[in-house]
Enzyme design. Structure first.
Site, PDB file in Angstrom:
ATOM      1  N   LYS A  59      -7.911  10.266 -11.124  1.00  0.00           N
ATOM      2  CA  LYS A  59      -8.679  10.369  -9.884  1.00  0.00           C
ATOM      3  C   LYS A  59     -10.151  10.562 -10.239  1.00  0.00           C
ATOM      4  O   LYS A  59     -10.491  11.348 -11.127  1.00  0.00           O
ATOM      5  CB  LYS A  59      -8.170  11.531  -9.027  1.00  0.00           C
ATOM      6  CG  LYS A  59      -6.666  11.521  -8.796  1.00  0.00           C
ATOM      7  CD  LYS A  59      -6.168  10.228  -8.157  1.00  0.00           C
ATOM      8  CE  LYS A  59      -4.655  10.225  -8.019  1.00  0.00           C
ATOM      9  NZ  LYS A  59      -4.140   8.977  -7.438  1.00  0.00           N
ATOM     10  N   ASP A  70       1.132   9.496 -11.402  1.00  0.00           N
ATOM     11  CA  ASP A  70       0.114   9.299 -10.362  1.00  0.00           C
ATOM     12  C   ASP A  70      -0.015  10.598  -9.562  1.00  0.00           C
ATOM     13  O   ASP A  70       0.358  10.664  -8.399  1.00  0.00           O
ATOM     14  CB  ASP A  70       0.501   8.126  -9.455  1.00  0.00           C
ATOM     15  CG  ASP A  70      -0.579   7.800  -8.419  1.00  0.00           C
ATOM     16  OD1 ASP A  70      -1.761   8.084  -8.697  1.00  0.00           O
ATOM     17  OD2 ASP A  70      -0.239   7.279  -7.344  1.00  0.00           O
ATOM     18  N   CYS A 112       7.361  12.039  -6.116  1.00  0.00           N
ATOM     19  CA  CYS A 112       7.623  12.044  -4.668  1.00  0.00           C
ATOM     20  C   CYS A 112       6.600  11.196  -3.890  1.00  0.00           C
ATOM     21  O   CYS A 112       5.413  11.272  -4.163  1.00  0.00           O
ATOM     22  CB  CYS A 112       7.598  13.490  -4.176  1.00  0.00           C
ATOM     23  SG  CYS A 112       7.591  13.675  -2.384  1.00  0.00           S
TER      24      CYS A 112
END
Length: 360
Positions: A305, A276, A220
């Site tokens: 990250k 991601d 999303c």
């Protein structure tokens, strides 16, 4: 030459410095780093003259995570006179012969980029002078070394060269990509750049081809799915959030409203797995490891990250652990690479290819 000049993202100088120190030590080359926070470059100064050329030749740029570009450089040229900046630069490049290209650059900072107009104008007369001296060929040659002149401030520049087979094809190591008007988010540029960086141009037609099956975990609103769809792939988009309607209307996307960490693909003929998700890097790595051990994909691109400190150490540890776990579980034929891409922020992008020795 005594210095290795490395371009990096502003704020990541310590990480770039830590990495080049480790890599130089592996080649038994001594030296020390010189850098300042937010300068967007690192200098590794060798103890022995000529060692910078050894580093520029023997350390693959693609194997460095945090460096965008590198070149062997002379000592900083200071106080270049406004009336004649060219002569000192030509003199400093006296040992360079028959280079194939000239790049007049700056670090990627707002302050340095104020010099970009000057650099463009300065390139033309400097190019002519370097051709006259023999440092630069009359016609560009992509197989010859590249001359770099990097202005770090007004009247101050590092000059040197990189090898064409171990150098970024882009000025300052930065690819200039444009976001499509119908892309759901700017994150789409991350995957676009990743495909360009990790997949050789001559192999993209076979490794990124229409009809392939792909999975996007944490999809999303569809920034990464967009890159898969525009290459003709059929995508399982996994996310509890909503997907961009334009992507759904293509008929190439099936939306699974599920947790990416719990999702199991109903069919296992997946070529590309992309991910991601904003999550601890170790947890994302464990997820990709599980998919790889199960043999559910051929290639994967995923983001890790980064923490605020010791980022090089963190990434190195995660990648080393991933290699170890895959081998322990019978996955022996694979390649793994990581890069802090231009469109990444506080993250690095990793490419894992299973069975890379098999022809595509």
């Amino acid at each position: 030459m005594i210095n290795l000049f490395l371009f990096c993202r502003a704020g990541y100088e310590k990480d770039c410095a830590a990495e080049i120190q480790v890599r130089a030590a592996e080649l038994d080359i001594g030296g020390f780093v010189k850098t300042n926070t937010n300068d967007a470059y690192v200098i590794f100064q060798c103890f022995q003259a000529g060692d910078a050329e050894v580093l520029a030749k023997n350390i693959s740029l693609d194997s460095l995570i945090f460096a965008r570009q590198m070149f062997a450089a002379k000592e900083l040229l200071k106080g270049l006179p406004e009336q004649d900046r060219i002569s000192p630069i030509v003199e400093a490049l006296a040992q360079v012969h028959k280079a194939g290209e000239l790049r007049v650059e700056t670090p990627d900072t707002n302050e340095a980029k104020e010099l970009s107009n000057f650099c463009r104008k300065f390139t033309v007369p400097l190019r002519q002078a370097l051709k006259k001296s023999g440092a630069l060929l009359e016609k560009e040659n992509p197989k010859r070394p590249i001359i770099h002149v990097c202005f770090v401030a007004s009247g101050q520049a590092y000059v040197g060269f990189s090898l064409s087979n171990n150098s970024s094809p882009y000025f300052m190591g930065i690819p200039r990509l444009k976001i499509a008007a119908d892309a759901p988010s700017r994150s789409t540029l991350k995957l676009d750049e990743a495909f360009i960086h990790f997949i050789p141009k001559e192999e993209q037609e076979t490794r990124l081809s229409s009809g392939m099956k792909a999975v996007d975990l944490g999809a999303c609103p569809g920034g990464w799915t967009y890159q898969l769809v525009r290459r003709g792939m059929f995508v399982a988009a996994v996310d509890n959030g909503p997907m961009d309607q334009g992507l759904m209307d293509t008929g190439q996307v099936k939306h699974y409203q599920a947790d990416g960490f719990r999702f199991e693909p109903p069919r296992k003929n997946i070529t590309w797995l992309v991910c991601d998700m904003i999550e601890k890097p170790s947890r994302v790595a464990e997820l990709i490891e599980a998919w790889a051990i199960n043999g559910w994909f051929k290639e994967s691109i995923f983001n890790l990250k980064l923490p605020m400190k010791a980022r090089y150490k963190e990434v190195s540890t995660i990648l080393a652990t991933m290699e170890e776990i895959l081998k322990e579980n019978g996955v022996d034929d694979f390649s793994i690479a990581a890069k802090h891409l231009y469109h990444d922020r506080d993250e690095v992008t990793v490419h894992l290819c299973l069975r890379p020795s098999q022809p595509w």
